[in-house]
Design an enzyme around this catalytic site. Sequence first.
Site, PDB file in Angstrom:
ATOM      1  N   HIS A  20       6.361  12.858  19.446  1.00 47.52           N
ATOM      2  CA  HIS A  20       5.605  12.423  18.441  1.00 47.52           C
ATOM      3  C   HIS A  20       4.344  11.914  18.657  1.00 47.52           C
ATOM      4  CE1 HIS A  20       9.567  12.859  16.267  1.00 47.52           C
ATOM      5  NE2 HIS A  20       8.663  13.728  15.393  1.00 47.52           N
ATOM      6  N   GLU A  51      10.252   5.803  20.050  1.00 46.16           N
ATOM      7  CA  GLU A  51       9.382   6.201  21.265  1.00 46.16           C
ATOM      8  C   GLU A  51       9.006   5.479  21.862  1.00 46.16           C
ATOM      9  OE1 GLU A  51       9.266  11.112  19.524  1.00 46.16           O
ATOM     10  OE2 GLU A  51       7.269   9.946  20.097  1.00 46.16           O
ATOM     11  N   ARG A  72       1.340  -1.390  -9.291  1.00 46.71           N
ATOM     12  CA  ARG A  72      -0.037  -0.943  -9.584  1.00 46.71           C
ATOM     13  C   ARG A  72       0.039  -0.087 -10.932  1.00 46.71           C
ATOM     14  NH1 ARG A  72      -1.696  -1.825  -4.130  1.00 46.71           N
ATOM     15  NH2 ARG A  72      -3.688  -2.816  -4.169  1.00 46.71           N
ATOM     16  N   ARG A  85      -4.825  -9.328  -5.603  1.00 45.63           N
ATOM     17  CA  ARG A  85      -4.197  -8.546  -6.975  1.00 45.63           C
ATOM     18  C   ARG A  85      -4.518  -9.489  -8.093  1.00 45.63           C
ATOM     19  NH1 ARG A  85      -0.329  -5.153  -6.116  1.00 45.63           N
ATOM     20  NH2 ARG A  85      -0.576  -4.612  -8.410  1.00 45.63           N
TER      21      ARG A  85
HETATM   22  N1  URA Z   1      -2.161  -2.174   1.814  1.00 45.49           N
HETATM   23  C1  URA Z   1      -1.295  -2.203   0.869  1.00 45.49           C
HETATM   24  O1  URA Z   1      -0.279  -1.671   0.895  1.00 45.49           O
HETATM   25  N2  URA Z   1      -1.309  -2.909  -0.437  1.00 45.49           N
HETATM   26  C2  URA Z   1      -2.682  -3.286  -0.803  1.00 45.49           C
HETATM   27  O2  URA Z   1      -2.952  -3.883  -1.575  1.00 45.49           O
HETATM   28  C3  URA Z   1      -3.861  -3.343   0.354  1.00 45.49           C
HETATM   29  C4  URA Z   1      -3.388  -2.691   1.453  1.00 45.49           C
END
Ligand code: URA
Length: 266
Positions: A13, A86, A174, A229
Amino acid sequence: MAKIVSRDEVLYHIGLSREMIKDTEYVVLPGDPGRVETIAKQMDENAVHLATNREYTSYLAFLGKTPVLICSTGMGGPSVGIGVEEFAMLGIKNFIRLGTCGAIQENIDVGDIIITSAAVRLEGTSTHYAPLEYPAVSNFSLTQKLVTATQDLTSDYHIGVTASSDTFFPGQERYDSHSGYVRRHFQGSMDEWQKLNVLNFEMEAATLFTICSVFKLNAACICAAIVNRNKSEIPDKSKYDESMRNCITAIGEAIKSDIIAKETAQ
Ligand code: URA
């Protein structure tokens, strides 16, 4: 008995052999193949491209006399898992993830650095190696060296627990997704992680930490926050370049200090 391959065997891989990586024991692991060259060239302007196969793009850099592999993992646990297997077969012992993440605590700004001490296992790959009761913890010594190196840099930094999710959308609660639906299991989960003092979401640390602990290898994780967030759902890359440069500097210094510590101990 742990398997280490012969010097010229190229693994399926990652497309790398021990010969190609000059028997290095250090790998830096960004998710994004597009970031590998920049990371490698900041560490060593003469860094060379080694291989590109699927999500695994690799360069070899030298820190003084010590070779360091930089290889992308792609996004999420499964490709990290294949990579760690790996890399371990090539004799690599130290794994430093360099990524981006979404901060969930109010006091973390876009552009801040987060060093993960341990990770919540909101992913599946690590359960193929150890039951969920098994903790996903970073290697203390490597993480401490990252923290020491980060203290001198221009970015603010935070140390603590990260949640590693298999999904960018529902697992990180989200709603700005295709369906807008987050299944009941994850509804309210971001609020709960905030209350449990989790600093951030990303997608790879828990897999890396669990597998490395199981294999008796050393893992650490440093990420740049590209979104908070509480303030926005849309990643903001305006401060990304500076924090990435700082993360790369910190990793280089941490590796140098690890090499010195090991030489001194001999
Ligand atoms: N990567 C993630 O997994 N979440 C985010 O909010 C930003 C980058």
